[in-house]
Scaffold this motif. Sequence first.
Motif, PDB file in Angstrom:
ATOM      1  N   LEU A 177       0.871  -1.177   0.000  1.00 23.37           N
ATOM      2  CA  LEU A 177       0.000   0.000   0.000  1.00 23.37           C
ATOM      3  C   LEU A 177       0.907   1.225   0.000  1.00 23.37           C
ATOM      4  CD1 LEU A 177      -3.120   0.672   0.466  1.00 23.37           C
ATOM      5  CD2 LEU A 177      -2.388   1.232   2.770  1.00 23.37           C
ATOM      6  N   ILE A 178       0.676   2.134  -0.932  1.00 25.74           N
ATOM      7  CA  ILE A 178       1.471   3.362  -1.046  1.00 25.74           C
ATOM      8  C   ILE A 178       0.510   4.535  -1.086  1.00 25.74           C
ATOM      9  CG2 ILE A 178       3.084   4.683  -2.480  1.00 25.74           C
ATOM     10  CD1 ILE A 178       4.065   1.968  -3.598  1.00 25.74           C
ATOM     11  N   ALA A 179       0.755   5.547  -0.253  1.00 28.60           N
ATOM     12  CA  ALA A 179      -0.087   6.755  -0.239  1.00 28.60           C
ATOM     13  C   ALA A 179       0.771   7.961  -0.618  1.00 28.60           C
ATOM     14  CB  ALA A 179      -0.708   6.958   1.130  1.00 28.60           C
ATOM     15  N   VAL A 180       0.219   8.789  -1.494  1.00 31.65           N
ATOM     16  CA  VAL A 180       0.895   9.969  -2.020  1.00 31.65           C
ATOM     17  C   VAL A 180      -0.081  11.140  -1.973  1.00 31.65           C
ATOM     18  CG1 VAL A 180       1.997  10.954  -4.077  1.00 31.65           C
ATOM     19  CG2 VAL A 180       2.214   8.514  -3.604  1.00 31.65           C
ATOM     20  N   VAL A 181       0.396  12.311  -1.551  1.00 30.92           N
ATOM     21  CA  VAL A 181      -0.418  13.526  -1.637  1.00 30.92           C
ATOM     22  C   VAL A 181       0.090  14.330  -2.825  1.00 30.92           C
ATOM     23  CG1 VAL A 181      -1.052  15.692  -0.521  1.00 30.92           C
ATOM     24  CG2 VAL A 181      -0.995  13.577   0.813  1.00 30.92           C
ATOM     25  N   VAL A 182      -0.832  14.709  -3.699  1.00 29.78           N
ATOM     26  CA  VAL A 182      -0.494  15.514  -4.875  1.00 29.78           C
ATOM     27  C   VAL A 182      -1.084  16.904  -4.670  1.00 29.78           C
ATOM     28  CG1 VAL A 182      -0.600  15.721  -7.377  1.00 29.78           C
ATOM     29  CG2 VAL A 182      -0.542  13.449  -6.311  1.00 29.78           C
ATOM     30  N   ASP A 183      -0.202  17.897  -4.650  1.00 27.49           N
ATOM     31  CA  ASP A 183      -0.619  19.295  -4.542  1.00 27.49           C
ATOM     32  C   ASP A 183      -0.587  19.921  -5.925  1.00 27.49           C
ATOM     33  OD1 ASP A 183      -0.795  20.126  -1.561  1.00 27.49           O
ATOM     34  OD2 ASP A 183       1.046  18.940  -1.659  1.00 27.49           O
ATOM     35  N   TYR A 184      -1.690  20.562  -6.285  1.00 24.79           N
ATOM     36  CA  TYR A 184      -1.792  21.264  -7.563  1.00 24.79           C
ATOM     37  C   TYR A 184      -1.919  22.754  -7.304  1.00 24.79           C
ATOM     38  CZ  TYR A 184      -2.825  16.859 -10.002  1.00 24.79           C
ATOM     39  OH  TYR A 184      -2.763  15.600 -10.537  1.00 24.79           O
ATOM     40  N   ALA A 185      -1.034  23.532  -7.890  1.00 25.62           N
ATOM     41  CA  ALA A 185      -1.165  24.987  -7.870  1.00 25.62           C
ATOM     42  C   ALA A 185      -2.358  25.365  -8.749  1.00 25.62           C
ATOM     43  CB  ALA A 185       0.112  25.626  -8.406  1.00 25.62           C
ATOM     44  N   PRO A 186      -2.861  26.578  -8.632  1.00 27.49           N
ATOM     45  CA  PRO A 186      -3.934  26.994  -9.545  1.00 27.49           C
ATOM     46  C   PRO A 186      -3.517  26.736 -11.002  1.00 27.49           C
ATOM     47  CG  PRO A 186      -3.660  28.607  -7.824  1.00 27.49           C
ATOM     48  CD  PRO A 186      -2.512  27.628  -7.674  1.00 27.49           C
ATOM     49  N   GLY A 187      -4.355  26.031 -11.740  1.00 25.98           N
ATOM     50  CA  GLY A 187      -4.054  25.705 -13.132  1.00 25.98           C
ATOM     51  C   GLY A 187      -3.045  24.586 -13.313  1.00 25.98           C
ATOM     52  N   GLY A 188      -2.554  23.980 -12.230  1.00 28.68           N
ATOM     53  CA  GLY A 188      -1.539  22.927 -12.303  1.00 28.68           C
ATOM     54  C   GLY A 188      -2.087  21.628 -12.870  1.00 28.68           C
ATOM     55  N   ALA A 189      -1.187  20.827 -13.465  1.00 30.47           N
ATOM     56  CA  ALA A 189      -1.611  19.569 -14.085  1.00 30.47           C
ATOM     57  C   ALA A 189      -0.490  18.545 -14.068  1.00 30.47           C
ATOM     58  CB  ALA A 189      -2.046  19.819 -15.525  1.00 30.47           C
ATOM     59  N   SER A 190      -0.875  17.284 -14.056  1.00 28.68           N
ATOM     60  CA  SER A 190       0.057  16.175 -14.244  1.00 28.68           C
ATOM     61  C   SER A 190       0.106  15.857 -15.729  1.00 28.68           C
ATOM     62  CB  SER A 190      -0.426  14.923 -13.514  1.00 28.68           C
ATOM     63  OG  SER A 190      -0.540  15.129 -12.138  1.00 28.68           O
ATOM     64  N   PRO A 191       1.263  15.465 -16.245  1.00 27.06           N
ATOM     65  CA  PRO A 191       1.305  15.043 -17.646  1.00 27.06           C
ATOM     66  C   PRO A 191       0.509  13.743 -17.829  1.00 27.06           C
ATOM     67  CG  PRO A 191       3.519  15.139 -16.693  1.00 27.06           C
ATOM     68  CD  PRO A 191       2.557  15.411 -15.601  1.00 27.06           C
ATOM     69  N   PRO A 192      -0.006  13.467 -19.027  1.00 31.27           N
ATOM     70  CA  PRO A 192      -0.689  12.192 -19.272  1.00 31.27           C
ATOM     71  C   PRO A 192       0.241  11.028 -18.933  1.00 31.27           C
ATOM     72  CG  PRO A 192      -1.017  13.688 -21.109  1.00 31.27           C
ATOM     73  CD  PRO A 192       0.022  14.315 -20.216  1.00 31.27           C
ATOM     74  N   HIS A 193      -0.320   9.971 -18.321  1.00 32.45           N
ATOM     75  CA  HIS A 193       0.510   8.851 -17.884  1.00 32.45           C
ATOM     76  C   HIS A 193      -0.319   7.574 -17.815  1.00 32.45           C
ATOM     77  CE1 HIS A 193      -1.210  10.854 -14.322  1.00 32.45           C
ATOM     78  NE2 HIS A 193      -1.325   9.637 -13.814  1.00 32.45           N
ATOM     79  N   ILE A 194       0.386   6.445 -17.718  1.00 33.55           N
ATOM     80  CA  ILE A 194      -0.249   5.158 -17.458  1.00 33.55           C
ATOM     81  C   ILE A 194       0.310   4.630 -16.150  1.00 33.55           C
ATOM     82  CG2 ILE A 194      -0.784   4.569 -19.853  1.00 33.55           C
ATOM     83  CD1 ILE A 194       1.726   2.809 -19.862  1.00 33.55           C
ATOM     84  N   HIS A 195      -0.456   3.756 -15.514  1.00 29.91           N
ATOM     85  CA  HIS A 195      -0.034   3.183 -14.247  1.00 29.91           C
ATOM     86  C   HIS A 195       0.377   1.728 -14.429  1.00 29.91           C
ATOM     87  CE1 HIS A 195      -1.081   6.661 -11.907  1.00 29.91           C
ATOM     88  NE2 HIS A 195      -2.254   6.732 -12.515  1.00 29.91           N
TER      89      HIS A 195
END
Length: 136
Positions: free
Chosen positions: A45-63
């Motif tokens: 089990l892995i937990a991650v917090v992702v913070d996004y700035a206003p307008g922020g985005a992650s690049p497209p990805h696969i898991h």
Amino acid sequence: MRIRSIIGAAAVAIATATPAAAHGVGEKATPHFEQAIPNIPGKSLIAVVVDYAPGGASPPHIHAKSAFIFGYVLSGEIESQVNDGPKRVFRAGESFYETPGSRHPVSRNASRAKPAKLLAVFVVDSDDKELTTPVK
């Protein structure tokens, strides 16, 4: 902290060897937890917090093909699309999931004015090293 947990932390964005590093534009993934699941041999089990700035985005990805992911919006609004499903905005307190091997073409802050925060919890094969791969 083991290198696999650092890489696992980046699973919401792009794999990296530096915790809390920016991955997309206005996006930062921070590892919070990793533990083998004692009653399910070979799973972690892995937990991650992702913070996004206003307008922020992650690049497209696969898991990773083994990764089952539960996403919970801690604050703000997150726009997400999994595989060829519809784009949807999730607000604080709402959740979604991704099945193993999913493609995540959209993961971003739905607001250009306010930050957003997402908790991503992964159930994954313990020996998976590449939990996220950018889409080329």
